[in-house]
Design a protein around this motif. Sequence first.
Motif, PDB file in Angstrom:
ATOM      1  N   GLY A  38      48.385  33.350  47.211  1.00  0.00           N
ATOM      2  CA  GLY A  38      48.004  33.944  45.931  1.00  0.00           C
ATOM      3  C   GLY A  38      49.171  34.597  45.220  1.00  0.00           C
ATOM      4  N   LEU A  39      50.371  34.125  45.497  1.00  0.00           N
ATOM      5  CA  LEU A  39      51.576  34.755  44.965  1.00  0.00           C
ATOM      6  C   LEU A  39      52.253  33.953  43.854  1.00  0.00           C
ATOM      7  N   VAL A  40      51.651  32.848  43.447  1.00  0.00           N
ATOM      8  CA  VAL A  40      52.224  32.038  42.363  1.00  0.00           C
ATOM      9  C   VAL A  40      51.112  31.750  41.356  1.00  0.00           C
ATOM     10  N   PRO A  41      50.980  32.617  40.379  1.00  0.00           N
ATOM     11  CA  PRO A  41      49.898  32.437  39.402  1.00  0.00           C
ATOM     12  C   PRO A  41      50.251  31.399  38.338  1.00  0.00           C
ATOM     13  N   GLY A  42      49.210  30.903  37.693  1.00  0.00           N
ATOM     14  CA  GLY A  42      49.407  30.045  36.529  1.00  0.00           C
ATOM     15  C   GLY A  42      49.863  28.642  36.820  1.00  0.00           C
ATOM     16  N   VAL A  43      49.555  28.119  38.008  1.00  0.00           N
ATOM     17  CA  VAL A  43      49.949  26.746  38.335  1.00  0.00           C
ATOM     18  C   VAL A  43      48.864  25.802  37.832  1.00  0.00           C
ATOM     19  N   ALA A  44      49.277  24.901  36.948  1.00  0.00           N
ATOM     20  CA  ALA A  44      48.349  23.896  36.411  1.00  0.00           C
ATOM     21  C   ALA A  44      48.452  22.628  37.257  1.00  0.00           C
ATOM     22  N   ARG A  45      47.594  21.672  36.964  1.00  0.00           N
ATOM     23  CA  ARG A  45      47.644  20.378  37.653  1.00  0.00           C
ATOM     24  C   ARG A  45      47.611  19.261  36.620  1.00  0.00           C
ATOM     25  N   ASP A  46      48.281  18.163  36.944  1.00  0.00           N
ATOM     26  CA  ASP A  46      48.260  17.015  36.036  1.00  0.00           C
ATOM     27  C   ASP A  46      47.013  16.180  36.294  1.00  0.00           C
ATOM     28  N   GLU A  47      46.887  15.040  35.594  1.00  0.00           N
ATOM     29  CA  GLU A  47      45.697  14.196  35.724  1.00  0.00           C
ATOM     30  C   GLU A  47      45.503  13.697  37.145  1.00  0.00           C
ATOM     31  N   GLY A  48      46.589  13.571  37.881  1.00  0.00           N
ATOM     32  CA  GLY A  48      46.519  13.098  39.268  1.00  0.00           C
ATOM     33  C   GLY A  48      46.309  14.217  40.268  1.00  0.00           C
ATOM     34  N   GLY A  49      46.174  15.436  39.794  1.00  0.00           N
ATOM     35  CA  GLY A  49      45.938  16.563  40.682  1.00  0.00           C
ATOM     36  C   GLY A  49      47.204  17.201  41.237  1.00  0.00           C
ATOM     37  N   ARG A  50      48.363  16.695  40.793  1.00  0.00           N
ATOM     38  CA  ARG A  50      49.626  17.275  41.285  1.00  0.00           C
ATOM     39  C   ARG A  50      49.930  18.566  40.536  1.00  0.00           C
ATOM     40  N   THR A  98      62.734  42.415  51.035  1.00  0.00           N
ATOM     41  CA  THR A  98      62.986  43.858  51.020  1.00  0.00           C
ATOM     42  C   THR A  98      61.820  44.638  51.611  1.00  0.00           C
ATOM     43  N   GLY A  99      60.915  43.950  52.274  1.00  0.00           N
ATOM     44  CA  GLY A  99      59.899  44.625  53.057  1.00  0.00           C
ATOM     45  C   GLY A  99      58.565  44.880  52.383  1.00  0.00           C
ATOM     46  N   MET A 100      58.354  44.350  51.195  1.00  0.00           N
ATOM     47  CA  MET A 100      57.037  44.541  50.582  1.00  0.00           C
ATOM     48  C   MET A 100      56.041  43.677  51.343  1.00  0.00           C
ATOM     49  N   SER A 101      54.890  44.246  51.628  1.00  0.00           N
ATOM     50  CA  SER A 101      53.876  43.500  52.366  1.00  0.00           C
ATOM     51  C   SER A 101      53.276  42.402  51.480  1.00  0.00           C
ATOM     52  N   ILE A 102      52.721  41.408  52.118  1.00  0.00           N
ATOM     53  CA  ILE A 102      52.058  40.325  51.387  1.00  0.00           C
ATOM     54  C   ILE A 102      50.889  40.899  50.590  1.00  0.00           C
ATOM     55  N   ALA A 103      50.175  41.860  51.161  1.00  0.00           N
ATOM     56  CA  ALA A 103      49.058  42.486  50.445  1.00  0.00           C
ATOM     57  C   ALA A 103      49.543  43.160  49.167  1.00  0.00           C
ATOM     58  N   GLU A 104      50.667  43.869  49.238  1.00  0.00           N
ATOM     59  CA  GLU A 104      51.214  44.512  48.042  1.00  0.00           C
ATOM     60  C   GLU A 104      51.675  43.469  47.025  1.00  0.00           C
ATOM     61  N   MET A 105      52.258  42.383  47.536  1.00  0.00           N
ATOM     62  CA  MET A 105      52.704  41.318  46.637  1.00  0.00           C
ATOM     63  C   MET A 105      51.500  40.674  45.943  1.00  0.00           C
ATOM     64  N   ARG A 106      50.409  40.507  46.678  1.00  0.00           N
ATOM     65  CA  ARG A 106      49.183  39.973  46.062  1.00  0.00           C
ATOM     66  C   ARG A 106      48.674  40.919  44.977  1.00  0.00           C
ATOM     67  N   GLU A 107      48.698  42.210  45.287  1.00  0.00           N
ATOM     68  CA  GLU A 107      48.249  43.206  44.314  1.00  0.00           C
ATOM     69  C   GLU A 107      49.123  43.153  43.058  1.00  0.00           C
ATOM     70  N   TYR A 108      50.431  43.075  43.251  1.00  0.00           N
ATOM     71  CA  TYR A 108      51.357  42.994  42.126  1.00  0.00           C
ATOM     72  C   TYR A 108      51.071  41.740  41.293  1.00  0.00           C
ATOM     73  N   THR A 109      50.884  40.614  41.975  1.00  0.00           N
ATOM     74  CA  THR A 109      50.600  39.357  41.286  1.00  0.00           C
ATOM     75  C   THR A 109      49.287  39.450  40.506  1.00  0.00           C
ATOM     76  N   ALA A 110      48.265  40.017  41.128  1.00  0.00           N
ATOM     77  CA  ALA A 110      46.975  40.171  40.441  1.00  0.00           C
ATOM     78  C   ALA A 110      47.124  41.047  39.201  1.00  0.00           C
ATOM     79  N   LEU A 111      47.928  42.087  39.297  1.00  0.00           N
ATOM     80  CA  LEU A 111      48.173  42.944  38.135  1.00  0.00           C
ATOM     81  C   LEU A 111      48.900  42.170  37.038  1.00  0.00           C
ATOM     82  N   ALA A 112      49.877  41.367  37.429  1.00  0.00           N
ATOM     83  CA  ALA A 112      50.641  40.595  36.442  1.00  0.00           C
ATOM     84  C   ALA A 112      49.734  39.624  35.692  1.00  0.00           C
TER      85      ALA A 112
END
Length: 160
Positions: A32-44, A64-78
Amino acid sequence: MPADTGTPFHIGELATRTGRTVHAIRWYETQGLVPGVARDEGGRRLYVELHVGWLDLMERLRRTGMSIAEMREYTALAVQGKVTLRQRRDMLAAHRERVTETIAEWKRALSLVDRKIDFYDEWMASGHRPPLVPAETPSLKPPKRGRRSAAAAAAAATPR
């Protein structure tokens, strides 16, 4: 995170441009750390230039030691946009403080390693064991961050 910035490209090109493997990019996405990924007609998956910088940020936060949970939270905020600017800024400021403390701890550790190397260099050059490398005095060590309550710290400081 808008997905309509620039000409889209596929995961192989993203891997080439970021120096990460396709497997690593997919791992970041499944976390859940890469938002906004679209897919083409072939699903790629389709990525844009914004994803290059985003992956770099995520990798640096992780290193730099940020937890995955914190990174998810940051991504969700973004993903929520401008309304979370203050929260994101505050998260990064708190993380920066932790990183700065870790760097200071590592510098102290590196200083001791350097002194120990000098100790061995002097011993090998002279053939005689030099005086021991002095230990760091407790007053120079930073206090542990948030690991003890004030009562526990006071009890530890009380002479017995």
